[in-house]
Scaffold this motif. Structure first.
Motif, PDB file in Angstrom:
ATOM      1  N   TYR A  19       0.840  -1.197   0.000  1.00  0.00           N
ATOM      2  CA  TYR A  19       0.000   0.000   0.000  1.00  0.00           C
ATOM      3  C   TYR A  19       0.877   1.250   0.000  1.00  0.00           C
ATOM      4  CZ  TYR A  19      -3.587  -3.303   1.620  1.00  0.00           C
ATOM      5  OH  TYR A  19      -4.433  -4.374   1.738  1.00  0.00           O
ATOM      6  N   GLN A  20       0.565   2.181  -0.871  1.00  0.00           N
ATOM      7  CA  GLN A  20       1.179   3.513  -0.913  1.00  0.00           C
ATOM      8  C   GLN A  20       0.043   4.500  -0.756  1.00  0.00           C
ATOM      9  OE1 GLN A  20       3.428   4.347  -4.506  1.00  0.00           O
ATOM     10  NE2 GLN A  20       3.180   6.567  -4.263  1.00  0.00           N
ATOM     11  N   VAL A  21      -0.156   5.012   0.465  1.00  0.00           N
ATOM     12  CA  VAL A  21      -1.394   5.725   0.787  1.00  0.00           C
ATOM     13  C   VAL A  21      -1.129   6.941   1.670  1.00  0.00           C
ATOM     14  CG1 VAL A  21      -2.850   3.667   0.600  1.00  0.00           C
ATOM     15  CG2 VAL A  21      -1.764   4.220   2.786  1.00  0.00           C
ATOM     16  N   LEU A  22      -2.166   7.747   1.832  1.00  0.00           N
ATOM     17  CA  LEU A  22      -2.142   8.859   2.777  1.00  0.00           C
ATOM     18  C   LEU A  22      -2.290   8.311   4.197  1.00  0.00           C
ATOM     19  CD1 LEU A  22      -4.562  11.295   0.887  1.00  0.00           C
ATOM     20  CD2 LEU A  22      -2.062  11.247   0.764  1.00  0.00           C
ATOM     21  N   ILE A  23      -1.779   9.048   5.165  1.00  0.00           N
ATOM     22  CA  ILE A  23      -1.858   8.592   6.554  1.00  0.00           C
ATOM     23  C   ILE A  23      -3.312   8.374   6.980  1.00  0.00           C
ATOM     24  CG2 ILE A  23      -1.484   9.287   8.955  1.00  0.00           C
ATOM     25  CD1 ILE A  23       1.118  10.575   8.108  1.00  0.00           C
ATOM     26  N   ASN A  24      -4.204   9.251   6.564  1.00  0.00           N
ATOM     27  CA  ASN A  24      -5.596   9.134   6.979  1.00  0.00           C
ATOM     28  C   ASN A  24      -6.266   7.857   6.498  1.00  0.00           C
ATOM     29  OD1 ASN A  24      -5.625  11.504   8.428  1.00  0.00           O
ATOM     30  ND2 ASN A  24      -6.466  12.755   6.777  1.00  0.00           N
ATOM     31  N   ASP A  25      -5.679   7.200   5.491  1.00  0.00           N
ATOM     32  CA  ASP A  25      -6.258   5.956   4.976  1.00  0.00           C
ATOM     33  C   ASP A  25      -5.680   4.720   5.655  1.00  0.00           C
ATOM     34  OD1 ASP A  25      -7.798   7.385   3.148  1.00  0.00           O
ATOM     35  OD2 ASP A  25      -6.243   7.328   1.608  1.00  0.00           O
ATOM     36  N   MET A  26      -4.628   4.888   6.441  1.00  0.00           N
ATOM     37  CA  MET A  26      -3.945   3.716   7.003  1.00  0.00           C
ATOM     38  C   MET A  26      -4.770   3.003   8.062  1.00  0.00           C
ATOM     39  SD  MET A  26       0.019   5.016   7.196  1.00  0.00           S
ATOM     40  CE  MET A  26       0.859   5.587   5.708  1.00  0.00           C
ATOM     41  N   GLY A  27      -5.582   3.739   8.819  1.00  0.00           N
ATOM     42  CA  GLY A  27      -6.375   3.130   9.881  1.00  0.00           C
ATOM     43  C   GLY A  27      -7.318   2.065   9.358  1.00  0.00           C
ATOM     44  N   TYR A  28      -8.107   2.397   8.342  1.00  0.00           N
ATOM     45  CA  TYR A  28      -9.073   1.406   7.857  1.00  0.00           C
ATOM     46  C   TYR A  28      -8.380   0.296   7.066  1.00  0.00           C
ATOM     47  CZ  TYR A  28      -9.266   3.425   3.079  1.00  0.00           C
ATOM     48  OH  TYR A  28      -8.977   3.856   1.807  1.00  0.00           O
ATOM     49  N   ILE A  29      -7.212   0.592   6.475  1.00  0.00           N
ATOM     50  CA  ILE A  29      -6.450  -0.463   5.785  1.00  0.00           C
ATOM     51  C   ILE A  29      -5.974  -1.505   6.798  1.00  0.00           C
ATOM     52  CG2 ILE A  29      -4.273  -0.948   4.600  1.00  0.00           C
ATOM     53  CD1 ILE A  29      -4.700   1.685   3.059  1.00  0.00           C
ATOM     54  N   ILE A  30      -5.483  -1.054   7.942  1.00  0.00           N
ATOM     55  CA  ILE A  30      -5.049  -1.982   8.990  1.00  0.00           C
ATOM     56  C   ILE A  30      -6.223  -2.823   9.470  1.00  0.00           C
ATOM     57  CG2 ILE A  30      -4.220  -2.106  11.384  1.00  0.00           C
ATOM     58  CD1 ILE A  30      -2.475   0.382  10.696  1.00  0.00           C
ATOM     59  N   GLU A  31      -7.379  -2.180   9.670  1.00  0.00           N
ATOM     60  CA  GLU A  31      -8.571  -2.909  10.105  1.00  0.00           C
ATOM     61  C   GLU A  31      -8.971  -3.952   9.063  1.00  0.00           C
ATOM     62  OE1 GLU A  31     -12.712  -1.619  12.381  1.00  0.00           O
ATOM     63  OE2 GLU A  31     -11.392  -0.111  11.505  1.00  0.00           O
ATOM     64  N   GLU A  32      -8.870  -3.603   7.800  1.00  0.00           N
ATOM     65  CA  GLU A  32      -9.214  -4.534   6.721  1.00  0.00           C
ATOM     66  C   GLU A  32      -8.249  -5.721   6.686  1.00  0.00           C
ATOM     67  OE1 GLU A  32      -9.041  -4.506   1.868  1.00  0.00           O
ATOM     68  OE2 GLU A  32      -9.664  -2.664   2.876  1.00  0.00           O
TER      69      GLU A  32
END
Length: 338
Positions: A172-185
């Motif tokens: 994943y190459q993403v914005l910090i604000n997107d990392m939370g739901y990516i971790i949950e997924e």
């Protein structure tokens, strides 16, 4: 609650703000243990960083202590001047040699996590200068873990994210604000097939813990190079299981090519300043001798000779100072100090 996933976070310049933002995006109650390394000077107070992070999250933040058990729901922060190292179920701190010129080092944390928890590791690289973390992220990827990198365009300092992207196939190459739901997924996905931990990852993790290596180990993970360690003077071995150049000595100092070049520049600059000082002293001695010779009735010729020698030295001194200015301009700015 059992720890289902280990999350390791590495950052440098601009890191406190970035990590704070990331921690605020973690959903509460996840079966995770989080480990954070931010480059800091040896006199920094990790407790101040812990206090800032605690305001951003419901997870318990603490400065890591050697030998404590790894517990779900906790965030462990590397203290100043110590490597944060993970064993299965246990937090370790070591005072081993610097890696990439840092202690704590991101590579040390990431590599140890990969060696201890294989595919149950999520590695995250945020803003920072140079390339600490690239080798550690590679170790995580090769051990079956997940790699997340901050979008370089968002990072306050893009070197660290960009270097990982240039050398590791991240997930994943993403914005910090997107990392939370990516971790949950990621946590909701079926368990991945176990990938054998590469032998070199396990060997390097063991070397870091013991703070010493053997000839046999070095021959298994590296090959002799033509370089010497700028810290201890020992031979540097080039690691042979990565697609990018990295060097390790028997004592345990580790350098990427960029870090090695920076360290060599510092040694060269120190040598040049010593040369400038010695030449300045010799120039001043010639001028003193010229002054004394000028006071003598028959000393005019001697005075001229001394003054000519002083003038020649002044030319060399000026050249060295210009070279020192050029070296200073090519080196990276200091970063990571708190």
């Amino acid at each position: 609650m059992e720890v289902k996933q280990i999350i390791v976070i590495g950052s440098s310049a601009g890191g406190i703000k970035a990590v704070n933002q990331l921690l605020s995006k973690l959903s509460p109650g996840l079966p995770i243990a989080v480990f954070v390394v931010i480059h800091m000077s040896k006199n920094s107070q990790a407790e101040i960083i812990r206090t800032q992070f605690q305001r951003a999250t419901n997870y318990e933040c603490q400065v890591a202590a050697d030998g404590e058990p790894i517990t779900a729901g906790k965030i462990y922060i590397a203290p100043a001047n110590h490597h944060l190292f993970i064993k299965r179920g246990i937090v370790r701190l070591t005072n081993g040699p610097h890696e990439n010129r840092w202690r704590p080092s991101i590579d040390v944390l990431f590599r140890s996590a990969a060696a201890a928890y294989d595919s149950h590791v999520i590695g995250i690289i945020l803003t920072g200068m140079l390339d600490d973390g690239t080798s550690g992220m590679s170790a995580i990827k090769r051990s079956g873990g997940i790699c997340i990198v901050q979008e370089p365009g968002e990072a306050e300092f893009e070197d660290m994210p960009a270097n990982v992207l240039n050398n590791v196939q991240v997930d994943y190459q993403v914005l910090i604000n997107d990392m939370g739901y990516i971790i949950e997924e990621i946590l909701t996905q079926p368990k991945k097939d176990l990938v054998p931990i590469p032998e070199d990852v396990k060997i390097e993790a063991a070397i870091t813990e013991r703070m010493i290596s053997s000839i046999d180990e070095m021959e298994r993970i590296g090959e002799h190079s033509n370089f010497t360690c700028p810290d201890c003077g020992g031979n540097l071995w080039k690691m042979k299981h990565e697609d990018f150049a990295r060097y390790r000595c028997h004592t345990g100092h580790v350098y990427t090519e960029n870090a090695l070049m920076e360290k060599q520049n510092e040694a060269l600059e120190e040598s040049l300043w010593i040369s400038v000082r010695m030449l300045e002293e010799r120039k001043n001695l010639f001028l003193n001798l010229a002054g004394k010779a000028g006071e003598l009735q028959s000393g005019a010729e001697t005075e001229t000779t001394y003054r000519q020698k002083a003038a020649q030295l002044a030319i060399h001194i000026d050249r060295l100072k210009k070279l020192l200015v050029a070296i200073g301009k090519t080196g990276p700015a200091d970063e990571g100090y708190l």
